[in-house]
Design a protein around this motif. Sequence first.
Motif, PDB file in Angstrom:
ATOM      1  N   THR A   1       3.923   7.038 -18.131  1.00 45.47           N
ATOM      2  CA  THR A   1       4.149   7.211 -19.426  1.00 45.47           C
ATOM      3  C   THR A   1       3.133   6.792 -20.565  1.00 45.47           C
ATOM      4  O   THR A   1       3.107   7.070 -21.619  1.00 45.47           O
TER       5      THR A   1
ATOM      6  N   ASP B   1      -1.339   8.078 -19.143  1.00 46.49           N
ATOM      7  CA  ASP B   1      -0.723   9.383 -19.439  1.00 46.49           C
ATOM      8  C   ASP B   1      -1.849  10.572 -19.061  1.00 46.49           C
ATOM      9  O   ASP B   1      -3.012  10.444 -19.535  1.00 46.49           O
TER      10      ASP B   1
ATOM     11  N   SER C   1       2.786  15.550 -14.571  1.00 51.83           N
ATOM     12  CA  SER C   1       3.911  14.969 -15.109  1.00 51.83           C
ATOM     13  C   SER C   1       3.538  13.529 -15.141  1.00 51.83           C
ATOM     14  O   SER C   1       2.721  13.014 -14.240  1.00 51.83           O
ATOM     15  N   TYR C   2       4.734  12.801 -15.752  1.00 48.34           N
ATOM     16  CA  TYR C   2       4.402  11.359 -15.870  1.00 48.34           C
ATOM     17  C   TYR C   2       4.374  10.734 -14.399  1.00 48.34           C
ATOM     18  O   TYR C   2       4.029   9.645 -14.177  1.00 48.34           O
TER      19      TYR C   2
ATOM     20  N   CYS D   1      10.569   8.661 -25.199  1.00 47.18           N
ATOM     21  CA  CYS D   1       9.191   8.902 -24.439  1.00 47.18           C
ATOM     22  C   CYS D   1       9.277  10.263 -23.917  1.00 47.18           C
ATOM     23  O   CYS D   1       8.573  11.085 -23.599  1.00 47.18           O
TER      24      CYS D   1
ATOM     25  N   GLN E   1       7.231  13.732 -23.652  1.00 42.67           N
ATOM     26  CA  GLN E   1       6.746  14.318 -22.410  1.00 42.67           C
ATOM     27  C   GLN E   1       7.040  15.866 -22.295  1.00 42.67           C
ATOM     28  O   GLN E   1       6.355  16.593 -21.772  1.00 42.67           O
TER      29      GLN E   1
END
Length: 209
Positions: free
Chosen positions: A68, A73, A78-79, A167, A171
């Motif tokens: 994240t 990133d 995806s994180y 966060c 995302q």
Amino acid sequence: MRIADFPVPDTLAARGALAVAREYQSPAFTAHALRSWLWAEAFARVDGISGIDHELLYVSAVLHDIGTVTEFDNHTISYEHAGGHVGVALTAGAGWAVARRRRVLEVIVRHNWPRVDPTMDAEGYLLETATALDISGARPDALPEEFVREVLDVHPRGALAAEFGACVVDQAARKPDTAARRLVDGGVAGKLAANPLERVGPGSAEPNS
């Protein structure tokens, strides 16, 4: 059950994971990572899961949200996948075999699954269960009250609810086809605010009081 029952692995990979987490993450995120590791170890004991790879579990827990941060990133994945690949790189440098370092990726990715079968992936199950407690407040009564208070005293929650909520919303907006979108749609902000752990502190009667 006490924190002292779960010694931190004294290995190059474990030390490196913590150093990376502390250098790149906020204190609230790193405290979340360390609580997640302790919850995972405690759930292993409570749920009777033996034979786990403690070093793998520690490294995965400490790095599970590293994807994240701005430096890691990745706008295309995806994180949790991004963070898993950080774990692969770190453990490669620590000399882990290919199959074992790929397990870091699997465990970190699976922590964001709705459910992990412990017979298929014990470490993945434990990290998913642990993070579900720390974020959503799942199974708040499963662990001993005094242990929960000790962990929260040593690794306080701080601004986790606000930081993690913001966060994940970010995302989800940028990567709508990832697990972050499911978390947001599932009301993660409300779950963070309502998490019983937010109300636990010195002198509290019980985790869900």
